[in-house]
Design a protein around this motif. Structure first.
Motif, PDB file in Angstrom:
ATOM      1  N   MET A   1       0.827  -1.350  -0.093  1.00  0.00           N
ATOM      2  CA  MET A   1      -0.020  -0.045  -0.120  1.00  0.00           C
ATOM      3  C   MET A   1       0.831   1.208   0.058  1.00  0.00           C
ATOM      4  SD  MET A   1      -2.514   1.541  -0.077  1.00  0.00           S
ATOM      5  CE  MET A   1      -4.462   1.798   0.680  1.00  0.00           C
ATOM      6  N   LEU A   2       0.539   2.200  -0.815  1.00  0.00           N
ATOM      7  CA  LEU A   2       1.068   3.334  -0.712  1.00  0.00           C
ATOM      8  C   LEU A   2       0.490   4.474  -0.009  1.00  0.00           C
ATOM      9  CD1 LEU A   2       1.724   3.945  -4.779  1.00  0.00           C
ATOM     10  CD2 LEU A   2       3.294   3.333  -2.880  1.00  0.00           C
ATOM     11  N   ILE A   3       1.165   5.184   0.892  1.00  0.00           N
ATOM     12  CA  ILE A   3       0.827   6.189   1.740  1.00  0.00           C
ATOM     13  C   ILE A   3       1.446   7.781   1.193  1.00  0.00           C
ATOM     14  CG2 ILE A   3       0.730   6.978   4.034  1.00  0.00           C
ATOM     15  CD1 ILE A   3       0.818   4.123   4.954  1.00  0.00           C
ATOM     16  N   LEU A   4       0.407   8.566   1.050  1.00  0.00           N
ATOM     17  CA  LEU A   4       1.149   9.866   0.556  1.00  0.00           C
ATOM     18  C   LEU A   4       0.698  10.929   1.731  1.00  0.00           C
ATOM     19  CD1 LEU A   4       2.641  11.654  -1.345  1.00  0.00           C
ATOM     20  CD2 LEU A   4       0.466  11.919  -2.576  1.00  0.00           C
ATOM     21  N   TYR A   5       1.848  11.564   2.281  1.00  0.00           N
ATOM     22  CA  TYR A   5       1.406  12.630   3.303  1.00  0.00           C
ATOM     23  C   TYR A   5       1.411  13.734   2.379  1.00  0.00           C
ATOM     24  CZ  TYR A   5       2.330   9.445   7.350  1.00  0.00           C
ATOM     25  OH  TYR A   5       2.170   8.341   8.211  1.00  0.00           O
ATOM     26  N   THR A   6       0.532  14.589   2.761  1.00  0.00           N
ATOM     27  CA  THR A   6       0.270  15.675   2.032  1.00  0.00           C
ATOM     28  C   THR A   6      -0.285  17.103   2.885  1.00  0.00           C
ATOM     29  OG1 THR A   6      -2.197  15.293   1.889  1.00  0.00           O
ATOM     30  CG2 THR A   6      -0.733  14.730  -0.023  1.00  0.00           C
ATOM     31  N   LYS A   7      -0.284  18.306   2.560  1.00  0.00           N
ATOM     32  CA  LYS A   7      -0.955  19.403   3.110  1.00  0.00           C
ATOM     33  C   LYS A   7      -1.685  20.220   2.252  1.00  0.00           C
ATOM     34  CE  LYS A   7       3.134  22.292   3.144  1.00  0.00           C
ATOM     35  NZ  LYS A   7       4.074  22.981   3.815  1.00  0.00           N
ATOM     36  N   ASP A   8      -2.704  20.864   2.836  1.00  0.00           N
ATOM     37  CA  ASP A   8      -3.567  21.694   1.908  1.00  0.00           C
ATOM     38  C   ASP A   8      -2.628  22.850   1.248  1.00  0.00           C
ATOM     39  OD1 ASP A   8      -5.721  20.212   2.657  1.00  0.00           O
ATOM     40  OD2 ASP A   8      -6.160  21.652   4.433  1.00  0.00           O
ATOM     41  N   GLY A   9      -2.973  22.876   0.138  1.00  0.00           N
ATOM     42  CA  GLY A   9      -2.353  24.042  -0.756  1.00  0.00           C
ATOM     43  C   GLY A   9      -0.977  23.871  -1.328  1.00  0.00           C
ATOM     44  N   CYS A  10      -0.621  22.666  -1.047  1.00  0.00           N
ATOM     45  CA  CYS A  10       0.690  22.188  -1.638  1.00  0.00           C
ATOM     46  C   CYS A  10       0.851  21.876  -2.928  1.00  0.00           C
ATOM     47  CB  CYS A  10       1.228  20.837  -0.651  1.00  0.00           C
ATOM     48  SG  CYS A  10       2.676  20.289  -1.335  1.00  0.00           S
ATOM     49  N   GLN A  11       1.280  22.911  -3.742  1.00  0.00           N
ATOM     50  CA  GLN A  11       1.769  22.533  -5.358  1.00  0.00           C
ATOM     51  C   GLN A  11       2.275  21.121  -5.652  1.00  0.00           C
ATOM     52  OE1 GLN A  11       3.012  26.168  -6.818  1.00  0.00           O
ATOM     53  NE2 GLN A  11       1.065  27.056  -6.786  1.00  0.00           N
ATOM     54  N   HIS A  12       3.274  20.911  -4.807  1.00  0.00           N
ATOM     55  CA  HIS A  12       4.037  19.575  -5.053  1.00  0.00           C
ATOM     56  C   HIS A  12       3.158  18.392  -4.636  1.00  0.00           C
ATOM     57  CE1 HIS A  12       7.652  22.119  -5.675  1.00  0.00           C
ATOM     58  NE2 HIS A  12       7.218  22.752  -4.767  1.00  0.00           N
ATOM     59  N   GLY A  45       9.490  10.655   8.545  1.00  0.00           N
ATOM     60  CA  GLY A  45      10.327  11.354   7.565  1.00  0.00           C
ATOM     61  C   GLY A  45      11.155  12.342   8.145  1.00  0.00           C
ATOM     62  N   GLY A  46      11.049  12.708   9.405  1.00  0.00           N
ATOM     63  CA  GLY A  46      12.028  13.434  10.244  1.00  0.00           C
ATOM     64  C   GLY A  46      11.672  15.062  10.231  1.00  0.00           C
ATOM     65  N   LYS A  47      11.101  15.312   9.115  1.00  0.00           N
ATOM     66  CA  LYS A  47      10.464  16.855   9.087  1.00  0.00           C
ATOM     67  C   LYS A  47       9.115  17.007   8.541  1.00  0.00           C
ATOM     68  CE  LYS A  47      13.182  16.698   4.934  1.00  0.00           C
ATOM     69  NZ  LYS A  47      14.450  17.181   4.284  1.00  0.00           N
ATOM     70  N   PRO A  48       8.550  18.075   8.725  1.00  0.00           N
ATOM     71  CA  PRO A  48       7.257  18.370   8.435  1.00  0.00           C
ATOM     72  C   PRO A  48       6.938  18.559   6.688  1.00  0.00           C
ATOM     73  CG  PRO A  48       7.875  20.208   9.385  1.00  0.00           C
ATOM     74  CD  PRO A  48       9.060  19.107   9.651  1.00  0.00           C
ATOM     75  N   GLN A  49       7.964  18.121   6.095  1.00  0.00           N
ATOM     76  CA  GLN A  49       8.077  18.417   4.598  1.00  0.00           C
ATOM     77  C   GLN A  49       7.030  17.441   3.895  1.00  0.00           C
ATOM     78  OE1 GLN A  49      11.856  18.329   2.726  1.00  0.00           O
ATOM     79  NE2 GLN A  49      11.139  18.105   0.655  1.00  0.00           N
ATOM     80  N   THR A  50       6.113  17.913   2.877  1.00  0.00           N
ATOM     81  CA  THR A  50       5.262  17.360   1.964  1.00  0.00           C
ATOM     82  C   THR A  50       5.508  17.666   0.592  1.00  0.00           C
ATOM     83  OG1 THR A  50       3.430  18.860   2.248  1.00  0.00           O
ATOM     84  CG2 THR A  50       3.393  17.131   3.836  1.00  0.00           C
ATOM     85  N   PRO A  51       5.318  16.784  -0.156  1.00  0.00           N
ATOM     86  CA  PRO A  51       4.657  15.381  -0.066  1.00  0.00           C
ATOM     87  C   PRO A  51       5.836  14.361   0.363  1.00  0.00           C
ATOM     88  CG  PRO A  51       5.199  15.690  -2.517  1.00  0.00           C
ATOM     89  CD  PRO A  51       5.745  16.948  -1.808  1.00  0.00           C
ATOM     90  N   PHE A  52       5.372  13.215   1.199  1.00  0.00           N
ATOM     91  CA  PHE A  52       6.013  12.153   1.737  1.00  0.00           C
ATOM     92  C   PHE A  52       5.520  10.970   1.296  1.00  0.00           C
ATOM     93  CE2 PHE A  52       7.622   9.355   5.089  1.00  0.00           C
ATOM     94  CZ  PHE A  52       8.968   9.657   4.651  1.00  0.00           C
ATOM     95  N   LEU A  53       6.164  10.039   0.664  1.00  0.00           N
ATOM     96  CA  LEU A  53       5.684   8.808   0.292  1.00  0.00           C
ATOM     97  C   LEU A  53       6.073   7.561   1.069  1.00  0.00           C
ATOM     98  CD1 LEU A  53       4.027   7.260  -2.201  1.00  0.00           C
ATOM     99  CD2 LEU A  53       6.236   6.823  -3.287  1.00  0.00           C
ATOM    100  N   VAL A  54       5.123   6.745   1.266  1.00  0.00           N
ATOM    101  CA  VAL A  54       5.661   5.543   2.152  1.00  0.00           C
ATOM    102  C   VAL A  54       5.124   4.301   1.086  1.00  0.00           C
ATOM    103  CG1 VAL A  54       5.458   4.000   4.170  1.00  0.00           C
ATOM    104  CG2 VAL A  54       5.517   6.485   4.416  1.00  0.00           C
TER     105      VAL A  54
END
Length: 77
Positions: A1-12, A45-54
């Protein structure tokens, strides 16, 4: 399963989600506006940077939208 960490308004994040949709790949999205998801991202991921894929199947953890897209193209082609 893929998990994608995101945040609102993040173009990346949007770029990665568009690629996942184009490839018709299912994934679980975890928005870090939820404190539980933010805590999970920081742990993995060690930091609040998105996107982050697991990728739970292969154990891959990665930041950076273009690296994620390249990985998706290589593993889902």
């Amino acid at each position: 399963m893929l998990i994608l960490y995101t945040k609102d308004g993040c173009q990346h994040c949007s770029l990665v989600k568009q690629e996942l949709a184009r490839m018709d790949v299912s994934y679980n999205e975890r928005n870090i506006s939820n404190p539980k998801n933010l805590k999970g991202l920081l742990k993995l991921g060690g930091k609040p940077q998105t996107p982050f894929l697991v990728d739970e199947e292969s154990g891959v953890l990665m930041h950076e939208s273009m690296a994620i897209i390249d990985y998706l193209r290589k593993t889902n082609s």
